[in-house]
Design an enzyme around this catalytic site. Sequence first.
Site, mmCIF file in Angstrom:
data_model
loop_
_atom_site.group_PDB
_atom_site.id
_atom_site.type_symbol
_atom_site.label_atom_id
_atom_site.label_comp_id
_atom_site.label_asym_id
_atom_site.label_seq_id
_atom_site.Cartn_x
_atom_site.Cartn_y
_atom_site.Cartn_z
ATOM 1 N N ASN A 213 0.861 -1.183 0.000
ATOM 2 C CA ASN A 213 0.000 0.000 0.000
ATOM 3 C C ASN A 213 0.899 1.235 0.000
ATOM 4 O O ASN A 213 1.546 1.530 1.002
ATOM 5 C CB ASN A 213 -0.888 -0.034 1.258
ATOM 6 C CG ASN A 213 -1.684 1.244 1.439
ATOM 7 O OD1 ASN A 213 -1.859 2.020 0.505
ATOM 8 N ND2 ASN A 213 -2.179 1.461 2.651
ATOM 9 N N TRP A 214 0.919 1.936 -1.121
ATOM 10 C CA TRP A 214 1.827 3.087 -1.251
ATOM 11 C C TRP A 214 1.268 4.358 -0.619
ATOM 12 O O TRP A 214 1.923 5.396 -0.638
ATOM 13 C CB TRP A 214 2.133 3.340 -2.726
ATOM 14 C CG TRP A 214 2.849 2.218 -3.410
ATOM 15 C CD1 TRP A 214 3.269 1.040 -2.837
ATOM 16 C CD2 TRP A 214 3.230 2.136 -4.785
ATOM 17 N NE1 TRP A 214 3.882 0.254 -3.775
ATOM 18 C CE2 TRP A 214 3.879 0.896 -4.980
ATOM 19 C CE3 TRP A 214 3.091 2.991 -5.875
ATOM 20 C CZ2 TRP A 214 4.382 0.501 -6.220
ATOM 21 C CZ3 TRP A 214 3.584 2.599 -7.115
ATOM 22 C CH2 TRP A 214 4.228 1.371 -7.283
ATOM 23 N N LYS A 215 0.045 4.294 -0.138
ATOM 24 C CA LYS A 215 -0.603 5.448 0.495
ATOM 25 C C LYS A 215 -0.460 6.690 -0.381
ATOM 26 O O LYS A 215 -0.503 6.597 -1.607
ATOM 27 C CB LYS A 215 -0.035 5.670 1.901
ATOM 28 C CG LYS A 215 -0.024 4.396 2.741
ATOM 29 C CD LYS A 215 0.180 4.677 4.196
ATOM 30 C CE LYS A 215 0.436 3.388 4.935
ATOM 31 N NZ LYS A 215 0.104 3.450 6.333
ATOM 32 N N GLU B 186 -6.834 3.952 7.989
ATOM 33 C CA GLU B 186 -6.769 5.407 7.772
ATOM 34 C C GLU B 186 -8.085 5.922 7.192
ATOM 35 O O GLU B 186 -8.498 7.054 7.454
ATOM 36 C CB GLU B 186 -5.564 5.754 6.874
ATOM 37 C CG GLU B 186 -4.264 5.635 7.664
ATOM 38 C CD GLU B 186 -3.062 5.169 6.867
ATOM 39 O OE1 GLU B 186 -3.070 5.276 5.633
ATOM 40 O OE2 GLU B 186 -2.102 4.683 7.503
ATOM 41 N N GLU C 248 -5.305 -5.715 10.309
ATOM 42 C CA GLU C 248 -4.348 -4.637 10.553
ATOM 43 C C GLU C 248 -4.677 -3.956 11.882
ATOM 44 O O GLU C 248 -5.512 -3.028 11.913
ATOM 45 C CB GLU C 248 -4.408 -3.610 9.416
ATOM 46 C CG GLU C 248 -4.041 -4.181 8.073
ATOM 47 C CD GLU C 248 -3.468 -3.119 7.142
ATOM 48 O OE1 GLU C 248 -2.363 -3.316 6.641
ATOM 49 O OE2 GLU C 248 -4.114 -2.076 6.968
ATOM 50 N N SER D 143 3.406 -2.455 10.278
ATOM 51 C CA SER D 143 4.859 -2.398 10.519
ATOM 52 C C SER D 143 5.601 -3.675 10.098
ATOM 53 O O SER D 143 6.560 -4.078 10.756
ATOM 54 C CB SER D 143 5.144 -2.052 11.984
ATOM 55 O OG SER D 143 4.641 -0.762 12.283
ATOM 56 N N GLY E 123 2.879 -1.295 4.275
ATOM 57 C CA GLY E 123 2.853 0.132 3.955
ATOM 58 C C GLY E 123 4.265 0.631 3.696
ATOM 59 O O GLY E 123 4.820 0.471 2.603
ATOM 60 N N GLY E 124 4.873 1.192 4.717
ATOM 61 C CA GLY E 124 6.180 1.843 4.585
ATOM 62 C C GLY E 124 7.231 1.023 3.852
ATOM 63 O O GLY E 124 7.934 1.538 2.960
#
Length: 252
Positions: free
Chosen positions: A10-12, A99, A169, A215, A236-237
Site C-alpha cells: 500500500n503506497w498510500k 486510515e 491490521e 509495521s 505500507g512503509g
Amino acid sequence: MARREIFAGNWKMYKTHQEALDLAQGIRAWTTTGIGNREVIIFPPAPYAKAVAELCRGSRIDVGMQNMHFEQEGAFTGEVSPPMVRDCGCRYVLIGHSERRHVFGETDDDVNKKVIAAFKSDIEPVVCVGELLEEREKGLTNEVLRRQVEKAFTGIGAGRMKKVIIAYEPVWAIGTGKVATPETAEEAHGYIRKVVKNLYAADTADSLPILYGGSVKPDNIAGLFCMANIDGVLVGGASLKVDSFLEIIRVK
Ligand code: PEP
C-alpha cells in the site's frame, strides 16, 4: 488446505508519477522468477493507478485502488467510482483501511456498501479490519473483529466470498513500528477465520486468504509468515522501496 499466498504493498499518498513507475518497474523486474506461486498486489495512489496497471500488464503483479466510492457515479467531488477503478485496470480495491476508518470517518456500513459495489463492478475487495489500542487494552479485540467482519460481508453470498481477501491490521501497529507478535497476529487471524466459518461454511473459511498488516519489515516477516493462519502481508512503509518489498516477498 493450501491457500493463496499474497504480498501486497500500500503506497498510500507517496510518490510522484515517475517514482511510482520506477517502483513498479523495479518490482516487476525482480518478480519474474523466484517467487513460486506467490501473488503480488500493489496499491498506488489513484492518479497513477492506470499507468502502473499498464506497466504491470502481463507480469506477476496485480494492481489495486486504495479506496473508492460505493456509488456508480454522481455528484461526489473528489471521489473515484467502481467503474473508474475498473477502467484504470485495477483488479482489486482496498476497503476499510484504518486510515479510511479513523482519519476519514468511514463506517462499517460504508465498508459494506463498498464491498457490494466492488462486486457489482467485478473488482475483488481486500477488506481491512483491526482494533484500536484502547479496544485491545479493554479486551474488546474479538468483539471488534467480529463486528467488522459481520458488517463488511452482510449480503455477500458464499460464491462471492471466495473472491475476498481480508487484511488484519491492528490500528496500533500501522505506521508505528510496533509490529504485532506472530502469536498475537495468529490469534486474531484464527479468530477471523472462525467468524467467517460461522457466517459461511468451513471450506469458505479454510480457503480465505488473511493477510497481516502493521509495521511489516524484512526483519520481522519470517516470524509472521510461518504462522498457520497468516497467508501473506499488506505492507505500507516497507513497500515504498524495491529492496525492502522484495525481501519481504521472497521470505523463506
Ligand atoms: C498499511 O498501510 O496498511 C500498513 C500496514 O502500513 P505500515 O506497514 O507502514 O505499518
